[in-house]
Motif scaffolding. Structure first.
Motif, PDB file in Angstrom:
ATOM      1  N   ILE A 182       0.851  -1.155   0.206  1.00 15.22           N
ATOM      2  CA  ILE A 182      -0.133   0.125  -0.032  1.00 15.22           C
ATOM      3  C   ILE A 182       0.826   1.152   0.038  1.00 15.22           C
ATOM      4  O   ILE A 182       1.856   1.240   0.293  1.00 15.22           O
ATOM      5  CB  ILE A 182      -1.064  -0.074   1.143  1.00 15.22           C
ATOM      6  CG1 ILE A 182      -0.088   0.113   2.603  1.00 15.22           C
ATOM      7  CG2 ILE A 182      -1.905  -1.157   1.134  1.00 15.22           C
ATOM      8  CD1 ILE A 182      -0.995   0.162   3.572  1.00 15.22           C
ATOM      9  N   MET A 183       0.246   2.385  -0.638  1.00 16.26           N
ATOM     10  CA  MET A 183       0.855   3.530  -0.691  1.00 16.26           C
ATOM     11  C   MET A 183      -0.298   4.535  -0.104  1.00 16.26           C
ATOM     12  O   MET A 183      -1.280   4.618  -0.594  1.00 16.26           O
ATOM     13  CB  MET A 183       1.734   3.992  -1.732  1.00 16.26           C
ATOM     14  CG  MET A 183       2.048   5.465  -1.884  1.00 16.26           C
ATOM     15  SD  MET A 183       2.998   5.873  -3.135  1.00 16.26           S
ATOM     16  CE  MET A 183       4.355   4.946  -3.282  1.00 16.26           C
ATOM     17  N   ASP A 184       0.100   5.390   1.107  1.00 17.13           N
ATOM     18  CA  ASP A 184      -1.010   6.187   1.509  1.00 17.13           C
ATOM     19  C   ASP A 184      -0.966   7.644   0.825  1.00 17.13           C
ATOM     20  O   ASP A 184       0.056   7.870  -0.231  1.00 17.13           O
ATOM     21  CB  ASP A 184      -1.078   6.280   2.918  1.00 17.13           C
ATOM     22  CG  ASP A 184       0.185   7.147   3.561  1.00 17.13           C
ATOM     23  OD1 ASP A 184       0.997   7.834   2.748  1.00 17.13           O
ATOM     24  OD2 ASP A 184       0.404   7.130   4.704  1.00 17.13           O
ATOM     25  N   SER A 185      -2.082   8.459   0.951  1.00 22.57           N
ATOM     26  CA  SER A 185      -1.958   9.898   0.566  1.00 22.57           C
ATOM     27  C   SER A 185      -0.661  10.713   0.633  1.00 22.57           C
ATOM     28  O   SER A 185      -0.467  11.778   0.096  1.00 22.57           O
ATOM     29  CB  SER A 185      -3.101  10.533   0.936  1.00 22.57           C
ATOM     30  OG  SER A 185      -2.986  11.076   2.239  1.00 22.57           O
ATOM     31  N   ASN A 186      -0.065  10.242   1.821  1.00 26.86           N
ATOM     32  CA  ASN A 186       1.449  11.028   1.966  1.00 26.86           C
ATOM     33  C   ASN A 186       2.546  10.282   1.310  1.00 26.86           C
ATOM     34  O   ASN A 186       3.698  10.508   1.742  1.00 26.86           O
ATOM     35  CB  ASN A 186       1.638  11.168   3.609  1.00 26.86           C
ATOM     36  CG  ASN A 186       0.619  12.015   4.319  1.00 26.86           C
ATOM     37  OD1 ASN A 186       0.116  12.947   3.635  1.00 26.86           O
ATOM     38  ND2 ASN A 186       0.138  11.405   5.494  1.00 26.86           N
TER      39      ASN A 186
END
Length: 295
Positions: A182-186
């Motif tokens: 996963i990669m978050d919005s940050n």
């Protein structure tokens, strides 16, 4: 000329062996018109995440289906909503659905309550995924984008399909141990390791179960920001997302969330693969060899 004849032969063979059931999407559920035991028409909710088929008790009586049943007291777990569906009869015969032969237990239950839970309209049965095709294989292809489930053996080029181990628990639910990246919005990246349930009844891309061992600890350790809010009287957490990847398939989740629900489904599962992710891939379940493929 010989090449043309060979191509025609291959195509005709595929049309004989491949058995396709078309469905329509109703609130992220797959609903199809099928034939049961070549006797009656039925409206089926297809659930590729479960091996078990359930017939509605009212439908069985009103349709006149001739079935040999025995009494049972079986609790069928519904992971999406954390409910139990009680089944009091099981069929001792082999069930035929559109020419496919069922290879797992078929239960009879009152599906009226389940229809309220899932809000997928009226249906007469929940059709699990473990059926034998006319070619003798137990292999299915789910293509949500094109609206069909197809049964029959296929050759899958390694360059086009990513393979993972397919697991089946004691209740008949299908999963995989492939890691979720996963990669978050940050733009913080990480991964969740554990078993994920194939859950076409969940409208999200993915969902994590916060009470499963190690889930919250792993997210905290990797520095992800968990946002909390109240939903339907329960406190849930979520991560604002950028993207996610499983078995080589990356999906854009910009402005979407990864929910972390305050629940636990069995001791093995850390979360579920939902409908939105599955609608962007072609999923192949090979029951004969316990492999799962994504394209």
């Amino acid at each position: 000329m010989k090449k043309l004849l060979l191509l025609i032969l291959v195509l005709s063979t595929q049309s004989v062996t491949a058995q396709r059931i078309r469905f329509k999407e109703v609130n992220y559920h797959m609903i199809a018109e099928v034939s049961v035991n070549q006797q009656v028409k039925a409206r089926a909710m297809i659930d590729t995440g479960s091996s078990i088929t359930v017939l509605d008790s009212t439908f069985v009586v009103s349709s006149g289906l001739e079935l040999n049943t025995t009494a049972c007291h079986h609790a069928l777990r519904l992971p999406t909503i954390g409910k139990m569906l009680w089944c009091y009869q099981v069929i001792s015969d082999t069930l035929d659905v559109d020419g496919l032969r069922n290879t797992q237990p078929v239960y009879i239950a009152d599906l009226r309550q389940a229809r309220k839970w899932f809000k997928a309209g009226e249906y007469d049965m929940v059709m699990g995924s473990c059926y034998m095709a006319k070619d003798g294989s137990q292999m299915l292809t789910l293509n949500i984008a094109k609206g069909y489930v197809e049964y029959g053996k296929r050759d899958l080029p390694e360059k086009k399909y990513k393979r993972g181990i397919m697991t089946i628990d004691k209740k008949g639910f299908v999963g995989t141990d492939a890691p979720l990246r996963i990669m978050d919005s940050n733009y913080r990246s990480g991964q969740i390791i554990g078993r994920f349930l194939i859950n076409t009844g969940d409208a999200n891309f993915f969902v994590l179960w916060g009470k499963s061992e190690g889930v919250i600890e792993s997210l905290d350790r990797q520095g992800f920001e968990l946002i909390e809010r109240t939903w339907e009287g329960k406190k849930i957490q979520y991560i604002k997302m950028d993207s996610a990847e499983m078995l080589g398939k990356k999906v854009n989740m910009e402005k979407k969330i990864l929910p972390i629900l305050p629940t636990k489904i069995g001791k093995d599962f850390v979360g579920a693969i939902g409908y939105k992710f599955l609608s962007e891939v072609e999923l192949v379940l090979d029951y004969d060899n316990n492999f799962l493929y994504l394209r």
